[in-house]
Design an enzyme around this catalytic site. Structure first.
Site, PDB file in Angstrom:
ATOM      1  N   GLY B  12       0.647  -1.139  -0.028  1.00  0.00           N
ATOM      2  CA  GLY B  12      -0.091  -0.081   0.056  1.00  0.00           C
ATOM      3  C   GLY B  12       1.079   1.198   0.056  1.00  0.00           C
ATOM      4  CG  PHE B 121     -12.516  19.225  10.412  1.00  0.00           C
ATOM      5  CD1 PHE B 121     -12.031  20.297   9.555  1.00  0.00           C
ATOM      6  CD2 PHE B 121     -12.419  18.084  10.055  1.00  0.00           C
ATOM      7  CE1 PHE B 121     -11.938  19.990   8.300  1.00  0.00           C
ATOM      8  CE2 PHE B 121     -12.353  17.750   8.651  1.00  0.00           C
ATOM      9  CZ  PHE B 121     -11.999  18.714   7.867  1.00  0.00           C
ATOM     10  CG  PHE B 161      -4.367  -7.223  -7.290  1.00  0.00           C
ATOM     11  CD1 PHE B 161      -5.299  -6.111  -6.974  1.00  0.00           C
ATOM     12  CD2 PHE B 161      -4.715  -8.318  -6.508  1.00  0.00           C
ATOM     13  CE1 PHE B 161      -6.462  -6.349  -6.380  1.00  0.00           C
ATOM     14  CE2 PHE B 161      -5.695  -8.656  -6.069  1.00  0.00           C
ATOM     15  CZ  PHE B 161      -6.578  -7.542  -5.829  1.00  0.00           C
ATOM     16  CB  VAL B 162      -0.833  -7.754  -2.325  1.00  0.00           C
ATOM     17  CG1 VAL B 162      -0.736  -8.767  -1.518  1.00  0.00           C
ATOM     18  CG2 VAL B 162       0.558  -7.116  -2.692  1.00  0.00           C
ATOM     19  CD  GLN B 235     -16.529   9.283   9.643  1.00  0.00           C
ATOM     20  OE1 GLN B 235     -15.436   9.198   8.995  1.00  0.00           O
ATOM     21  NE2 GLN B 235     -16.539   9.404  10.925  1.00  0.00           N
ATOM     22  CG  HIS B 237     -18.045  12.998   5.027  1.00  0.00           C
ATOM     23  ND1 HIS B 237     -18.940  14.098   4.593  1.00  0.00           N
ATOM     24  CD2 HIS B 237     -16.876  13.439   5.360  1.00  0.00           C
ATOM     25  CE1 HIS B 237     -18.155  15.176   4.904  1.00  0.00           C
ATOM     26  NE2 HIS B 237     -17.112  14.739   5.321  1.00  0.00           N
ATOM     27  CG  LEU B 247     -15.719  14.698   0.983  1.00  0.00           C
ATOM     28  CD1 LEU B 247     -16.610  13.921   1.935  1.00  0.00           C
ATOM     29  CD2 LEU B 247     -14.498  14.656   1.463  1.00  0.00           C
ATOM     30  CD  GLU B 250     -16.169  17.184   9.730  1.00  0.00           C
ATOM     31  OE1 GLU B 250     -16.647  16.311   9.217  1.00  0.00           O
ATOM     32  OE2 GLU B 250     -15.718  17.683  10.928  1.00  0.00           O
ATOM     33  NE  ARG B 281     -16.277  13.783   8.771  1.00  0.00           N
ATOM     34  CZ  ARG B 281     -15.078  13.554   8.514  1.00  0.00           C
ATOM     35  NH1 ARG B 281     -14.569  12.347   8.239  1.00  0.00           N
ATOM     36  NH2 ARG B 281     -14.330  14.509   7.714  1.00  0.00           N
ATOM     37  CG  HIS B 350     -15.861   9.637   4.531  1.00  0.00           C
ATOM     38  ND1 HIS B 350     -15.474  10.343   3.311  1.00  0.00           N
ATOM     39  CD2 HIS B 350     -15.292  10.243   5.517  1.00  0.00           C
ATOM     40  CE1 HIS B 350     -14.511  11.127   3.494  1.00  0.00           C
ATOM     41  NE2 HIS B 350     -14.549  11.271   4.828  1.00  0.00           N
ATOM     42  CE1 TYR B 351     -10.342   6.322   8.081  1.00  0.00           C
ATOM     43  CE2 TYR B 351     -11.431   5.409   9.881  1.00  0.00           C
ATOM     44  CZ  TYR B 351     -10.325   5.926   9.436  1.00  0.00           C
ATOM     45  OH  TYR B 351      -9.276   5.615   9.889  1.00  0.00           O
ATOM     46  CD  GLU B 380     -10.132   4.271   5.655  1.00  0.00           C
ATOM     47  OE1 GLU B 380      -9.646   5.031   5.004  1.00  0.00           O
ATOM     48  OE2 GLU B 380     -11.366   3.984   5.447  1.00  0.00           O
ATOM     49  NE  ARG B 391     -12.018   9.117   9.421  1.00  0.00           N
ATOM     50  CZ  ARG B 391     -11.636  10.197   8.723  1.00  0.00           C
ATOM     51  NH1 ARG B 391     -10.873  11.077   9.057  1.00  0.00           N
ATOM     52  NH2 ARG B 391     -12.465  10.260   7.591  1.00  0.00           N
ATOM     53  CB  SER B 394      -8.780  16.674  10.218  1.00  0.00           C
ATOM     54  OG  SER B 394      -9.256  17.069  11.662  1.00  0.00           O
ATOM     55  CB  SER B 396      -8.097   9.478   8.888  1.00  0.00           C
ATOM     56  OG  SER B 396      -7.437   8.451   7.920  1.00  0.00           O
ATOM     57  CG  LEU B 397      -5.411  13.172   6.112  1.00  0.00           C
ATOM     58  CD1 LEU B 397      -5.302  14.725   5.523  1.00  0.00           C
ATOM     59  CD2 LEU B 397      -5.290  12.038   5.288  1.00  0.00           C
TER      60      LEU B 397
HETATM   61  C1  LIG Z   1     -12.892  11.819  -0.288  1.00  0.00           C
HETATM   62  C2  LIG Z   1     -12.188  11.536   0.961  1.00  0.00           C
HETATM   63  C3  LIG Z   1     -11.834  12.717   1.876  1.00  0.00           C
HETATM   64  C4  LIG Z   1     -11.158  12.486   2.947  1.00  0.00           C
HETATM   65  N1  LIG Z   1     -10.715  13.630   3.651  1.00  0.00           N
HETATM   66  C5  LIG Z   1      -9.851  13.435   4.818  1.00  0.00           C
HETATM   67  C6  LIG Z   1      -9.421  14.729   5.429  1.00  0.00           C
HETATM   68  O1  LIG Z   1      -9.544  15.818   5.091  1.00  0.00           O
HETATM   69  N2  LIG Z   1      -8.895  14.235   6.587  1.00  0.00           N
HETATM   70  C7  LIG Z   1      -8.554  13.031   7.136  1.00  0.00           C
HETATM   71  O2  LIG Z   1      -7.867  12.915   8.104  1.00  0.00           O
HETATM   72  N3  LIG Z   1      -9.033  12.143   6.604  1.00  0.00           N
HETATM   73  C8  LIG Z   1      -9.625  12.129   5.351  1.00  0.00           C
HETATM   74  N4  LIG Z   1     -10.284  11.170   4.568  1.00  0.00           N
HETATM   75  C9  LIG Z   1      -9.892   9.806   4.972  1.00  0.00           C
HETATM   76  C10 LIG Z   1      -8.364   9.719   4.534  1.00  0.00           C
HETATM   77  O3  LIG Z   1      -7.985  10.078   3.589  1.00  0.00           O
HETATM   78  C11 LIG Z   1      -8.165   8.095   4.712  1.00  0.00           C
HETATM   79  O4  LIG Z   1      -8.459   7.188   5.677  1.00  0.00           O
HETATM   80  C12 LIG Z   1      -6.588   7.766   4.424  1.00  0.00           C
HETATM   81  O5  LIG Z   1      -6.125   8.488   3.424  1.00  0.00           O
HETATM   82  C13 LIG Z   1      -6.163   6.312   4.418  1.00  0.00           C
HETATM   83  O6  LIG Z   1      -4.796   6.309   3.742  1.00  0.00           O
HETATM   84  P1  LIG Z   1      -3.928   4.778   3.772  1.00  0.00           P
HETATM   85  O7  LIG Z   1      -2.630   5.149   3.567  1.00  0.00           O
HETATM   86  O8  LIG Z   1      -4.478   4.001   5.172  1.00  0.00           O
HETATM   87  O9  LIG Z   1      -4.843   4.347   2.510  1.00  0.00           O
HETATM   88  P2  LIG Z   1      -4.890   4.440   1.045  1.00  0.00           P
HETATM   89  O10 LIG Z   1      -4.420   5.959   0.859  1.00  0.00           O
HETATM   90  O11 LIG Z   1      -6.430   4.151   0.785  1.00  0.00           O
HETATM   91  O12 LIG Z   1      -3.995   3.663   0.354  1.00  0.00           O
HETATM   92  C14 LIG Z   1      -4.188   2.199  -0.125  1.00  0.00           C
HETATM   93  C15 LIG Z   1      -3.098   1.619  -0.663  1.00  0.00           C
HETATM   94  O13 LIG Z   1      -3.134   0.191  -0.754  1.00  0.00           O
HETATM   95  C16 LIG Z   1      -3.130  -0.256  -1.978  1.00  0.00           C
HETATM   96  N5  LIG Z   1      -3.647  -1.380  -2.095  1.00  0.00           N
HETATM   97  C17 LIG Z   1      -4.897  -1.885  -1.398  1.00  0.00           C
HETATM   98  N6  LIG Z   1      -5.051  -3.085  -1.909  1.00  0.00           N
HETATM   99  C18 LIG Z   1      -4.031  -3.721  -2.441  1.00  0.00           C
HETATM  100  C19 LIG Z   1      -3.896  -4.955  -2.967  1.00  0.00           C
HETATM  101  N7  LIG Z   1      -4.735  -6.015  -2.902  1.00  0.00           N
HETATM  102  N8  LIG Z   1      -2.621  -5.075  -3.659  1.00  0.00           N
HETATM  103  C20 LIG Z   1      -1.754  -4.106  -3.504  1.00  0.00           C
HETATM  104  N9  LIG Z   1      -1.932  -2.998  -3.166  1.00  0.00           N
HETATM  105  C21 LIG Z   1      -3.133  -2.582  -2.429  1.00  0.00           C
HETATM  106  C22 LIG Z   1      -3.468   0.892  -2.934  1.00  0.00           C
HETATM  107  O14 LIG Z   1      -3.049   0.747  -3.979  1.00  0.00           O
HETATM  108  C23 LIG Z   1      -2.983   1.973  -2.077  1.00  0.00           C
HETATM  109  O15 LIG Z   1      -1.565   2.433  -2.236  1.00  0.00           O
HETATM  110  C24 LIG Z   1     -10.957  11.330   3.384  1.00  0.00           C
HETATM  111  C25 LIG Z   1     -11.498  10.183   2.764  1.00  0.00           C
HETATM  112  C26 LIG Z   1     -12.002  10.380   1.530  1.00  0.00           C
HETATM  113  C27 LIG Z   1     -12.749   9.112   0.952  1.00  0.00           C
END
Ligand SMILES: Cc1cc2nc3c(=O)[nH]c(=O)nc-3n(C[C@H](O)[C@H](O)[C@H](O)COP(=O)(O)OP(=O)(O)OC[C@H]3O[C@@H](n4cnc5c(N)ncnc54)[C@H](O)[C@@H]3O)c2cc1C
Lengths: 237, 581
Positions: B12, B121, B161-162, B235, B237, B247, B250, B281, B350-351, B380, B391, B394, B396-397
């Site tokens: 990921g 927020f 793709f894993v 969640q 949104h 989206l 917020e 939310r 959303h989450y 996530e 959650r 903000s 989550s980031l």
């Molecule tokens: C529209 C939107 C807006 C948001 N805004 C906010 C915000 O303002 N503030 C906040 O805190 N949170 C926000 N969130 C939540 C937040 O963006 C996410 O929770 C967070 O970005 C998740 O990041 P991550 O690194 O865990 O995974 P992701 O960024 O979802 O990345 C997942 C990775 O896993 C890889 N992957 C998945 N399955 C496989 C597989 N089988 N094989 C290989 N690779 C795989 C994908 O390719 C990707 O690279 C928002 C969410 C959404 C939907």
């Protein structure tokens, strides 16, 4: 209900052909990407299209639609004003399958200009401080930081078409973005990389890169700013 | 089948995965080999859709904010299901991470004196959401991806793709992956791994998440004996654009936007008189849906009911400076100008608060609490748990960046303590080969009588929307579970595409196959939890029940069936209280 004819340029690894699909849609306020996904899921699962966010920020779905390089998710049927849609893979790239092209050479070019803050790396990783940046310093590079690496500028550039080693608008824009950042001290290093024939000097100012950019980045302009900085030998562009 | 050897695999490339990579690269002094695998091109991960911002207490002396207050807001927002020791880690490290991101070049929006600006927020009692206009996720993602380019020991595998995690004798040994571009199957053999595969919003139809947010890797984890925690907490949104589900951040409400019903009334005053639009939310989402159910919503031509998000009073300058993307998206995808009309919005998935069961430090656990040696999870995909039952926006980031870093550093240390990687033994190679046969021989033939993956996904989406939505009921969920079990009995898919190179049809089948199992985890957990807490709301049990349910759901696979066990919530400071806003 409206009927669309979608003509797609396909490639399966050995041969290229055009294929037509008829698609019924209930609203014109949907994107070309929505239509392509509908084809995939309902008519022809062999069609290859790269996509992910569907909100014009991830940069996956660059392709040529009715003769113009653009993002499929950002192009609504209503905007095309035509019930015939012609879709082909991005120009200037090796096609992998159907609408999916190889962008890794573009990514490698970006990597070649060192797209990160150049300074004492220990400062970044071992000191818990803020470097700080005033709004006017942010403005200097902000617009150029919007690049989503979709490759459309590379597809539209007439120089890239015939000059494989040319770094091109995507990488050169990155060179400007990072060098113009008040936190960066890497201009000297990057100047060496771009002050070459394959660097800024091959740009012929066609500005097609800026014309097709889906995020309003102006890579044509950043290239000119780089040239100006080189000619004037400024400390920072 | 090619075999590749690495010290550390990061699965990921969202914010969590990329941050893990830079942390591990630096912590190991460049001495370990690191591979990042992403099923899409690495820089296009879903994290870049994040708009609103990242929470952190940056200038406590100036704003009267404190780590304690951030922690309390988070715990209260979670409806007291968050583990308070984990929340403490979140709030302590979040400011360090905002500053790290600042040093690597994130274009944070600034105050005139050069400080980082912060906005209010939902559920946060003080403005502490740092942002880069309303493209925060994009700027963090692209900057972090750029930062990985600094390190020669980080190798990026785009579009890999894993399909399976390989775990032997309680120890992580690697993964298998389908390389779409080359059409090859590969075995990545490794000493350590970090799962950072994001959420699973696409289990539902109306969602803000990217098409790639499908969550199949959580099902792989289950298959290997790893437990999944609190997955029933999904969640919604409050404000997704109608009809696309894109989206509207917020930030729109953080900057002062109103929610209005068809009578032009700011209805939040009935549901959260103090916090109004900036209540958490779960509360705002249920308020919107209640307005709709009681006939005070607008009706869209698609049949969806919605309310208006009114930004008109904010004025053009503020909108263009602080939330330009929202204006652009509303214009493009709903055909309205936010300067002159309210934006049509309704709640969308959303989450996923739940995820892989880990301890406070992100170490991956089995149902009986044992660490799967060499394996971590972050972002996530993991349930650490800091978000509990709901959650706060903000958070989550911050979580992604904090646990990306923490797991990256731990994994680097672990790898350096292990002997060099020898060649894989026959047994694990055999497992990888069997997996290759499952993917390339079994799935990749035109099984004419089997259903298409898209048909199955449609059914799955229908079931989740209908039976496991924001308002749940025992009898409806029982029906839903029966339907899900039927879907699970599908043992093969009709993959029409027979090519090996870039076969998305095959990839789609692999995704759906995992999604069904994960949906079941949500269903089984939600059905068992006879209370309402945070995002999990039951019409037949509308009250929170701390006596019986102040505990985490831990799901695992036993004899092919999903079983549940429970673990206590860690409470260090704050006893549960009524949640009023
Ligand atoms: C529209 C939107 C807006 C948001 N805004 C906010 C915000 O303002 N503030 C906040 O805190 N949170 C926000 N969130 C939540 C937040 O963006 C996410 O929770 C967070 O970005 C998740 O990041 P991550 O690194 O865990 O995974 P992701 O960024 O979802 O990345 C997942 C990775 O896993 C890889 N992957 C998945 N399955 C496989 C597989 N089988 N094989 C290989 N690779 C795989 C994908 O390719 C990707 O690279 C928002 C969410 C959404 C939907």
């Amino acid at each position: 209900m409206k009927s669309l004819v979608v003509k797609v340029k396909r490639f399966d690894g050995s041969k290229t052909w055009w294929q037509e699909y008829k698609v019924d849609i209930s609203s014109e306020k949907i994107s070309v990407l929505d239509v392509l996904i509908k084809i995939k899921e309902e008519q022809d699962p062999t069609l290859a299209v790269r996509y992910s966010c569907r909100m014009a920020i991830c940069g996956s779905c660059g392709m040529v639609i009715n003769g113009i390089p653009r993002l499929a998710c950002q192009t609504l049927i209503s905007e095309l004003g035509d019930s015939k849609i012609i879709v082909e893979p991005m120009w200037n790239h090796k096609v992998i399958k159907d609408l999916v092209v190889d962008l890794e050479p573009d990514f490698e070019k970006v990597k070649a200009v060192k797209p990160y803050i150049i300074c004492d790396t220990k400062e970044i990783y071992e000191k818990d401080v803020e470097f700080g940046q005033r709004p006017e310093e942010l403005e200097k590079y902000y617009n150029f930081a919007y690049c989503i690496q979709c490759g459309l500028c590379m597809a539209a550039c007439p120089v890239v078409a015939s000059h494989e080693r040319f770094l091109g608008p995507m990488a050169l824009n990155a060179a400007y973005r990072w060098s113009a950042d008040s936190r960066d001290q890497g201009w000297k290093e990057r100047a060496k990389i771009i002050d070459r024939e394959e660097g800024v000097w091959s740009c012929h100012l066609a500005y097609t890169c800026s014309a097709v950019c889906p995020r309003g980045v102006d890579p044509g302009f950043s290239i000119q700013l780089l040239k100006a900085a080189l000619i004037r030998r400024t400390k920072k562009p | 089948m090619e075999i590749l050897k690495y010290d550390l695999l990061i699965i990921g490339s969202g914010i969590a995965g990329l941050r893990a990579a830079t942390a591990a690269a630096w912590a190991s002094g460049g001495k370990i080999s690191i591979a990042i695998l992403s099923k899409i091109q690495a820089m296009r991960s879903h994290s870049l859709s994040a708009e609103g911002g990242m929470s952190a207490v940056l200038y406590p002396e100036k704003t009267n904010d404190s780590l304690e207050l951030h922690a309390y807001d988070t715990v209260k927002g979670s409806d007291f299901l968050a583990d308070q020791d984990a929340v403490q880690v979140l709030v302590e490290y979040a400011p360090k991470e905002v500053r790290y991101l600042e040093r690597i070049g994130v274009p944070w929006t600034r105050e005139p004196d050069g400080r980082i600006a912060q906005r209010p927020f939902g559920g946060m009692s003080i403005p502490r959401t740092t942002f880069a206009a309303d493209k925060t996720g994009f700027f963090i993602m692209s900057t972090l991806f750029s930062e990985t380019r600094r390190f020669d020991n980080i190798h990026v595998y785009h579009e890999h793709f894993v399909t399976k995690f390989i775990i032997e004798n309680g120890e992580f040994r690697g993964v298998t992956a389908y390389d779409l571009k080359r059409g090859e199957f590969k075995f990545f053999y490794a000493k350590a791994g970090i799962i950072a595969t994001g959420g699973a919003g696409r289990l539902y139809r109306f969602t803000t998440t990217a098409h790639s947010t499908t969550g199949e890797t959580l099902a792989y984890a289950l298959r290997e004996g790893i437990a999944i925690k609190d997955m029933e907490f999904v969640q919604w949104h409050p404000t997704a654009l109608v009809p696309s589900g894109i989206l509207v951040s917020e930030a729109a409400r953080g900057e002062g936007g109103y929610l209005i019903n068809k009578d032009g009334e700011r209805f939040m005053k009935k549901y959260a008189p103090q916090k109004m639009e900036l209540a958490p939310r779960d509360i705002v989402s249920r308020a919107i849906l209640t307005e709709c159910m009681e006939g005070r919503g607008f009706q869209h031509e698609s049949g969806m009911c919605y309310v208006g998000l009114d930004l008109r009073h904010l004025g053009e300058e503020k909108i263009n400076k602080r939330i330009p993307f929202i204006r652009e998206l509303a214009h493009k995808y709903a055909g309205i100008d936010a300067l002159s009309e309210p934006i049509p919005v309704r709640p969308a998935v959303h989450y996923t608060m739940g995820g892989i069961h880990t301890d406070t430090w992100g170490r991956v656990l089995t149902a009986d609490g044992k660490w799967v040696r060499g394996l971590w999870a972050a972002g996530e995909a993991a349930a650490v748990s800091v978000h509990g039952a709901n959650r706060l926006g903000s958070n989550s980031l911050s979580e992604c960046s904090v646990w990306g870093r923490l797991t990256g550093e731990q994994a680097a240390k672990y790898v350096l303590e292990q002997p060099p990687l020898s060649s894989p033994d026959g047994k694990v190679v055999e497992i990888a080969k069997k997996e290759e046969a499952r993917v390339f021989d079994k799935l990749l033939h035109k099984e004419v009588n089997a259903p298409m993956p898209y048909e199955v996904k449609r059914q799955l989406n229908d079931i989740m929307e209908e039976h496991f939505g924001p308002f749940r009921h025992g009898s409806a969920m029982a029906e839903g579970l029966a339907k899900l079990k039927k879907l699970r009995d599908i043992s093969s898919y009709r993959v029409v595409d027979s090519s090996k190179v870039y076969n998305q049809n095959l990839k789609d089948a692999l995704e759906v196959d995992g999604m069904i199992n994960l949906a079941l985890v949500i269903g089984v957990g939600a059905y068992a939890r006879t209370e309402s807490r945070g995002a999990h709301y039951r019409l037949d049990y509308p009250k929170r029940d701390d006596v019986n349910w102040l505990r985490h759901t831990v799901a695992y696979l036993y004899g092919g069936e999903i079983k549940l066990t429970y673990t206590p919530v860690t409470i260090t400071k704050w006893q549960p209280e009524e949640r009023k806003y």
